[in-house]
Structures are given as structure tokens and as C-alpha cells.
Design a protein around this motif. Structure first.
Motif, PDB file in Angstrom:
ATOM      1  N   TYR A 120       0.746  -1.014   0.176  1.00 11.71           N
ATOM      2  CA  TYR A 120      -0.005  -0.005   0.102  1.00 11.71           C
ATOM      3  C   TYR A 120       0.799   1.378   0.149  1.00 11.71           C
ATOM      4  CZ  TYR A 120      -2.925   3.775   2.011  1.00 11.71           C
ATOM      5  OH  TYR A 120      -3.471   4.837   2.026  1.00 11.71           O
ATOM      6  N   ASP A 121       0.619   2.068  -1.000  1.00  8.07           N
ATOM      7  CA  ASP A 121       1.280   3.566  -1.063  1.00  8.07           C
ATOM      8  C   ASP A 121       0.250   4.533  -0.788  1.00  8.07           C
ATOM      9  OD1 ASP A 121       2.977   5.463  -1.534  1.00  8.07           O
ATOM     10  OD2 ASP A 121       3.440   5.263  -3.649  1.00  8.07           O
ATOM     11  N   PRO A 122       0.114   5.097   0.231  1.00 11.76           N
ATOM     12  CA  PRO A 122      -0.488   6.380   0.544  1.00 11.76           C
ATOM     13  C   PRO A 122      -0.532   7.476  -0.321  1.00 11.76           C
ATOM     14  CG  PRO A 122       1.057   6.226   2.403  1.00 11.76           C
ATOM     15  CD  PRO A 122       1.232   5.187   1.599  1.00 11.76           C
ATOM     16  N   LYS A 123       0.573   7.640  -0.864  1.00  9.97           N
ATOM     17  CA  LYS A 123       0.744   8.705  -1.963  1.00  9.97           C
ATOM     18  C   LYS A 123       0.070   8.379  -3.347  1.00  9.97           C
ATOM     19  CE  LYS A 123       5.461   9.958  -0.224  1.00  9.97           C
ATOM     20  NZ  LYS A 123       6.888  10.105  -0.740  1.00  9.97           N
ATOM     21  N   SER A 124      -0.272   7.263  -3.553  1.00  8.60           N
ATOM     22  CA  SER A 124      -1.033   7.203  -4.686  1.00  8.60           C
ATOM     23  C   SER A 124      -2.493   6.504  -4.420  1.00  8.60           C
ATOM     24  CB  SER A 124      -0.165   6.050  -5.608  1.00  8.60           C
ATOM     25  OG  SER A 124       0.029   4.780  -4.801  1.00  8.60           O
ATOM     26  N   ASP A 125      -3.039   6.712  -3.201  1.00  8.54           N
ATOM     27  CA  ASP A 125      -4.189   6.293  -2.786  1.00  8.54           C
ATOM     28  C   ASP A 125      -5.231   7.208  -3.668  1.00  8.54           C
ATOM     29  OD1 ASP A 125      -6.667   5.888  -1.601  1.00  8.54           O
ATOM     30  OD2 ASP A 125      -5.575   5.181   0.296  1.00  8.54           O
TER      31      ASP A 125
END
Length: 269
Positions: free
Chosen positions: A97-102
Motif C-alpha cells: 500500500y502506498d498512501p501517496k497514490s491512494d
């Protein structure tokens, strides 16, 4: 002859005198003998106790041996831990999971009003509740919100309008980006939280957002949300990721407004 007799009598008398103890010496001698007897008795008791413990342990081992023999004769056995090989399991690799691309934080996540100012709004249905009930509940909720652990001095309910069912809070609080033993990265954020109550619903709004970040450092700043968390400022050129600089402010503010709106929506659950 008389002289020899006198000398012999004097020698016997002297020897008798030397062997006679004074009362004080007799007491000391008796105390010494008593102490020696007590020490011997204590040693004998300790040895007897050890002998009893050894005998009891021997009896216990003999009893267990007899019990094991009897169980073996009756078909019972004492199990031993089997030698096993760890089972190999296959796990499906999940995408990290990458919050920057959520998508939650990307284009459209930050809304603006007609003047281009950042404003977050949510209409919340609370069926079965009157305007007065909701007004009372919202006032209590915002009172608690403005006195939480993350709040800063000056965070408070600033305006009330019972007839309109409106509660306005002036919020000053911390948004923490990262907290470790060695460092703390956070920003102060000020904003107005306005809640208008109606029969069966409320309209919540967050506006006038200002960030105050590390003002004691040359890299610090004070800026409105329009200059910090808008799409132009907090997303990369493609709009596919949060930017390295202001991205954390956008993510932190979106998470905080969702938390506040969710708490209002769950007031009566």
C-alpha cells in the motif's frame, strides 16, 4: 620429717586451690557448654531434615516408576514429543500500500468554494432526530472535540445560534506527520468547523484553514490551505501521486476532516 610433711601439705593445698573455679568462671563455663550443645542439636536437626527430604524424593521416584510400569502393562504409554518438519505454506504476495497514490488523496479530494478557497463539506442524515436534539448533541460533540489531547490553547466553541441550530468552533490543533523517539514532525492547523442542524440531518463544514509549520525554523511557514493542499500544490504534475513537499499536509488534513465528519455521523449509533 616435720618439714617434709609441711611441704607436702602445702603442695596439695595449692593444687586444690588452682583447680577450684570462681563463681564467675563457673557461669562462663556453663554458658559455653550450653552454646556447644545447642549448636550440636541444630546440626543434628538439619541433617535429619535433609535425610527426610531425600527419603521422600526417593519414595516419590519409586511411586512414579511403579505407576508408569502399571500403565504400560494396561496398554497406556507416556507419549514423547514427535519430531516434525515445519509445514511449508505459500502466501499470495499482496501489493504494497502506498498512501501517496491512494485515490482518497488525489484529484477531487480537496474541494473549493466559488472564491477558490478550500472548503470541506458533508451532509449527514440522522433520521428521527429533531433539530433541537441535534443542536444539543453537536454542541456537546464540539465541546469535547475542542478540548482533546491534540488541541492547542484557543481551541473552543466560538459562536452559538440556538434558533438557527448553528454551532461554530474555532479549532487550533496539531496534525502529526511522524513521531519517533528521535524526532517529531507535525504542524499546527487552525480552522473553523461550522455545523448547521435541521430536523433529521446536519450540514458540517470546515473552512478558513491555515497551516503553521515549524515557524522557529528558516524553512517554516504560515499559509492558507489554498497555497498548501490544493491539487496544484500537493499533487505531482500527472495528478497520480502526492507531492514530496506538501503531500503530507494534504493527506493529514483529509484524514482529520474524515475523522470529524465520521464522528458526527456516528453520534447516535
Amino acid at each position: 620429717m616435720i618439714s617434709l610433711s609441711l611441704l607436702f601439705a602445702m603442695g596439695v593445698t595449692g593444687a586444690y586451690a588452682q583447680s577450684t573455679l570462681t563463681p564467675e568462671e563457673q557461669v562462663k563455663q556453663a554458658q559455653k557448654q550450653l552454646q556447644e550443645a545447642q549448636a550440636a542439636l541444630a546440626k543434628a536437626q538439619e541433617e535429619a531434615k535433609k535425610a527426610q527430604e531425600q527419603a521422600a524424593e526417593a519414595q516419590k521416584q519409586a511411586t512414579e516408576a511403579q505407576q508408569q510400569a502399571a500403565e504400560t502393562q494396561q496398554g497406556w504409554t507416556i507419549p514423547t514429543a514427535p519430531v516434525t518438519t515445519p509445514r511449508k505454506t505459500t502466501q499470495q504476495k499482496q501489493a504494497e500500500y502506498d498512501p501517496k497514490s491512494d485515490p482518497k488523496y488525489l484529484a477531487g479530494a480537496v474541494t473549493t468554494d466559488a472564491d477558490g478557497k478550500v472548503v470541506f463539506r458533508r451532509h449527514i442524515e440522522l433520521p428521527g432526530k429533531t433539530k433541537a436534539e441535534l443542536y444539543q448533541a453537536i454542541q456537546e460533540e464540539l465541546t469535547e472535540l475542542t478540548s482533546g489531547d491534540q488541541e492547542i490553547t484557543g481551541s473552543r466553541i466560538s459562536l452559538l445560534n440556538p434558533s438557527e441550530g448553528t454551532v461554530v468552533a474555532s479549532v487550533k490543533e496539531w496534525i502529526v506527520f511522524q513521531s519517533t523517539f528521535l524526532s517529531l514532525d507535525r504542524t499546527e492547523v487552525d480552522y473553523n468547523l461550522i455545523v448547521n442542524c435541521h430536523d433529521g440531518s446536519v450540514d458540517a463544514e470546515i473552512r478558513n484553514i491555515v497551516f503553521r509549520y515549524e515557524q522557529e525554523r528558516p524553512t517554516g511557514f504560515v499559509a492558507p490551505a489554498d497555497d498548501v493542499i490544493s491539487d496544484q500544490q500537493a499533487l505531482n504534475k500527472k495528478g497520480s501521486k502526492l507531492s514530496r513537499g506538501f503531500g503530507k499536509f494534504r493527506r493529514g488534513m483529509i484524514d482529520r476532516k474524515d475523522q470529524i465528519f465520521d464522528e458526527i455521523q456516528n453520534l447516535f449509533k
